[in-house]
Design an enzyme around this catalytic site. Structure first.
Site, mmCIF file in Angstrom:
data_model
loop_
_atom_site.group_PDB
_atom_site.id
_atom_site.type_symbol
_atom_site.label_atom_id
_atom_site.label_comp_id
_atom_site.label_asym_id
_atom_site.label_seq_id
_atom_site.Cartn_x
_atom_site.Cartn_y
_atom_site.Cartn_z
ATOM 1 N N GLU A 104 4.146 7.547 4.879
ATOM 2 C CA GLU A 104 4.520 8.063 6.441
ATOM 3 C C GLU A 104 5.815 8.488 6.135
ATOM 4 O O GLU A 104 6.810 7.905 5.790
ATOM 5 C CB GLU A 104 4.510 6.695 7.271
ATOM 6 C CG GLU A 104 3.565 6.845 8.420
ATOM 7 C CD GLU A 104 3.491 5.574 9.069
ATOM 8 O OE1 GLU A 104 3.920 4.440 8.756
ATOM 9 O OE2 GLU A 104 2.738 5.420 10.298
ATOM 10 N N ASN B 73 1.252 1.151 11.575
ATOM 11 C CA ASN B 73 1.287 -0.215 12.136
ATOM 12 C C ASN B 73 1.134 -0.341 13.603
ATOM 13 O O ASN B 73 0.745 -1.431 13.983
ATOM 14 C CB ASN B 73 2.814 -0.856 11.692
ATOM 15 C CG ASN B 73 2.709 -1.114 10.212
ATOM 16 O OD1 ASN B 73 1.518 -1.703 9.799
ATOM 17 N ND2 ASN B 73 3.777 -1.276 9.533
HETATM 18 N N1 CAA Z 1 -1.151 -3.260 -8.236
HETATM 19 C C1 CAA Z 1 -1.839 -2.094 -8.680
HETATM 20 N N2 CAA Z 1 -2.937 -1.958 -8.787
HETATM 21 C C2 CAA Z 1 -3.674 -2.576 -8.048
HETATM 22 C C3 CAA Z 1 -3.152 -3.933 -7.456
HETATM 23 C C4 CAA Z 1 -1.904 -4.040 -7.461
HETATM 24 N N3 CAA Z 1 -1.188 -5.074 -6.802
HETATM 25 N N4 CAA Z 1 -4.478 -4.529 -6.817
HETATM 26 C C5 CAA Z 1 -5.633 -3.849 -7.042
HETATM 27 N N5 CAA Z 1 -5.224 -2.671 -7.886
HETATM 28 C C6 CAA Z 1 -6.233 -1.870 -8.462
HETATM 29 C C7 CAA Z 1 -6.859 -2.289 -9.371
HETATM 30 O O1 CAA Z 1 -6.459 -2.152 -10.590
HETATM 31 C C8 CAA Z 1 -8.406 -1.500 -9.145
HETATM 32 O O2 CAA Z 1 -7.963 -0.128 -10.012
HETATM 33 P P1 CAA Z 1 -9.332 0.515 -10.614
HETATM 34 O O3 CAA Z 1 -10.364 0.896 -9.658
HETATM 35 O O4 CAA Z 1 -8.714 1.754 -11.274
HETATM 36 O O5 CAA Z 1 -9.612 -0.432 -11.649
HETATM 37 C C9 CAA Z 1 -8.278 -1.050 -7.664
HETATM 38 O O6 CAA Z 1 -6.936 -1.455 -7.247
HETATM 39 C C10 CAA Z 1 -9.422 -1.855 -7.003
HETATM 40 O O7 CAA Z 1 -8.946 -3.365 -7.296
HETATM 41 P P2 CAA Z 1 -9.684 -4.676 -7.454
HETATM 42 O O8 CAA Z 1 -11.326 -4.031 -7.993
HETATM 43 O O9 CAA Z 1 -9.222 -5.614 -8.264
HETATM 44 O O10 CAA Z 1 -9.908 -5.085 -5.919
HETATM 45 P P3 CAA Z 1 -10.668 -4.655 -4.812
HETATM 46 O O11 CAA Z 1 -11.687 -3.540 -4.948
HETATM 47 O O12 CAA Z 1 -10.895 -5.753 -4.030
HETATM 48 O O13 CAA Z 1 -9.372 -3.733 -4.202
HETATM 49 C C11 CAA Z 1 -7.353 -3.300 -2.909
HETATM 50 C C12 CAA Z 1 -7.970 -4.468 -3.954
HETATM 51 C C13 CAA Z 1 -7.087 -2.252 -3.487
HETATM 52 C C14 CAA Z 1 -6.204 -4.033 -2.456
HETATM 53 C C15 CAA Z 1 -8.466 -3.560 -1.319
HETATM 54 O O14 CAA Z 1 -8.828 -4.729 -1.346
HETATM 55 C C16 CAA Z 1 -7.795 -2.551 -0.495
HETATM 56 O O15 CAA Z 1 -7.728 -1.639 -0.118
HETATM 57 N N6 CAA Z 1 -7.158 -3.559 0.591
HETATM 58 C C17 CAA Z 1 -6.710 -3.040 1.769
HETATM 59 C C18 CAA Z 1 -5.035 -2.680 1.386
HETATM 60 C C19 CAA Z 1 -4.526 -2.029 2.630
HETATM 61 O O16 CAA Z 1 -5.002 -2.023 3.492
HETATM 62 N N7 CAA Z 1 -3.127 -1.885 2.313
HETATM 63 C C20 CAA Z 1 -2.369 -1.454 3.472
HETATM 64 C C21 CAA Z 1 -1.577 -2.632 4.187
HETATM 65 S S1 CAA Z 1 -0.415 -2.202 5.198
HETATM 66 C C22 CAA Z 1 0.932 -1.685 4.648
HETATM 67 O O17 CAA Z 1 1.175 -1.989 3.166
HETATM 68 C C23 CAA Z 1 2.007 -1.214 5.405
HETATM 69 C C24 CAA Z 1 2.757 -2.062 6.045
HETATM 70 O O18 CAA Z 1 3.797 -1.890 6.726
HETATM 71 C C25 CAA Z 1 2.379 -3.491 6.685
#
Ligand code: CAA
Length: 286
Positions: free
Chosen positions: A154, A192
């Site tokens: 953003e 947010n």
């Molecule tokens: N660092 C790097 N890579 C990561 C990671 C991390 N902490 N966590 C997961 N990954 C990667 C994994 O390596 C995996 O990559 P590949 O597909 O290439 O193998 C991919 O992400 C998917 O991970 P997993 O299969 O282990 O787990 P998952 O399918 O459950 O996905 C997730 C994990 C990507 C976190 C997913 O649950 C997700 O998208 N969650 C929502 C996240 C979200 O909404 N984020 C925004 C939050 S709001 C914010 O950040 C802003 C604010 O101001 C509050």
């Protein structure tokens, strides 16, 4: 302008992720924390994340080795003296952020762009901490967690942010393979402002016994196809961070949907901050 050297202030969840993507893109990064052990811990998290990427075949070993070599750590704020870009990713508190920007402004080269990763605080309010000359180079650059995975930035322009600064951040975002959305400088920006009422309502439903934490989360995961349920997502973001953002929204708009829920206030007061402390709306094995 070309951005080769970046000073990242804050090595927490966001700061280390931002440092990782910058280093992977070929830039030299200095990761700063006033306590050196915290900067070192941030660098270790980057190394572990790069190793996971190698294990999954997403990055070759040589590139991962080069990326981690580009990350230096420091507890000396004066190390900002050679930066082209400063990214601030410290705790979501206006006084903490403003105090840091004031110090950085005195030490950074005049050319350096200042980008705050604030998730809710007004860019103009934070830019007030720096000199008038710098205000044209002050901008909001809000990343999403986990930073290496979420392809959004953003971009928030303050009233003094120059066209050149916006262009430099857009070019950088493209190079980091992130998509940019532009938000006006209003509390919570776009994401947010829309996310927090959803998380807050899930917390109120939990408080009122409408459903268990698991059922509330399953509702969003299975019924709405969200990758995480709202309580799980709040735990993941950090309950202290969610509370900080909701307070900014509540102060800014005064609308009920932004009022921080009691359950959230109580968990934060008890030190249960979500995944990072092992307990929030859910518990997490350490
Ligand atoms: N660092 C790097 N890579 C990561 C990671 C991390 N902490 N966590 C997961 N990954 C990667 C994994 O390596 C995996 O990559 P590949 O597909 O290439 O193998 C991919 O992400 C998917 O991970 P997993 O299969 O282990 O787990 P998952 O399918 O459950 O996905 C997730 C994990 C990507 C976190 C997913 O649950 C997700 O998208 N969650 C929502 C996240 C979200 O909404 N984020 C925004 C939050 S709001 C914010 O950040 C802003 C604010 O101001 C509050």
């Amino acid at each position: 302008m070309s951005i080769e050297q970046v000073f990242v202030a804050g090595a927490g969840l966001m700061g280390h992720g931002i440092a990782q993507v910058l280093a992977t893109s070929g830039r030299r990064v200095v990761l700063y924390e006033p306590e050196h052990a915290r900067a070192t811990a941030g660098r270790e998290r980057i190394a572990a994340s790069l190793a996971r990427a190698v294990a999954k075949g997403r990055l070759d070993e040589e590139a991962a080795g080069q990326a981690i070599e580009r990350v230096a750590t420091t507890d000396e704020i004066a190390a900002v003296g050679t930066a082209d870009l400063v990214v601030e990713a410290v705790f979501e508190d206006v006084d903490v952020k403003s105090g840091l920007w004031r110090q950085l402004d005195r030490l950074a080269p005049p050319r350096a762009i200042f980008a705050t990763n604030t998730s809710s605080i007004s860019i103009d309010r934070l830019a007030a901490a720096v000199s008038e000359e710098r205000q044209g180079r002050f901008v909001g650059m809000h990343f999403f967690s986990p930073v290496p995975v979420m392809p959004l930035i953003e971009l928030i322009r303050g009233s003094a942010t120059s066209e050149e600064t916006e262009a430099a951040i857009r070019d950088l975002a493209t190079d980091l393979k992130k998509q940019v959305i532009v938000s006006a400088d209003r509390p919570g920006f776009i994401v947010n402002r829309t996310l927090m009422p959803f998380l807050a309502e899930a917390m109120r439903a939990y408080e009122q016994g409408v459903g268990t934490a698991d059922d509330i989360d399953t509702g969003a995961k299975v019924g709405l196809n969200h990758p995480m349920g709202p309580l799980e997502l709040a735990d993941f973001i950090g309950l202290d961070v969610c509370l900080g953002i909701m307070r900014v929204l509540w102060d800014g708009f005064g609308q009920e949907q932004f009022r921080p829920p009691r359950a959230l206030e109580e968990l934060v007061a008890a030190g249960h901050l979500g995944q990072k402390t092992g307990r929030g709306f859910h518990t997490y094995p350490r």
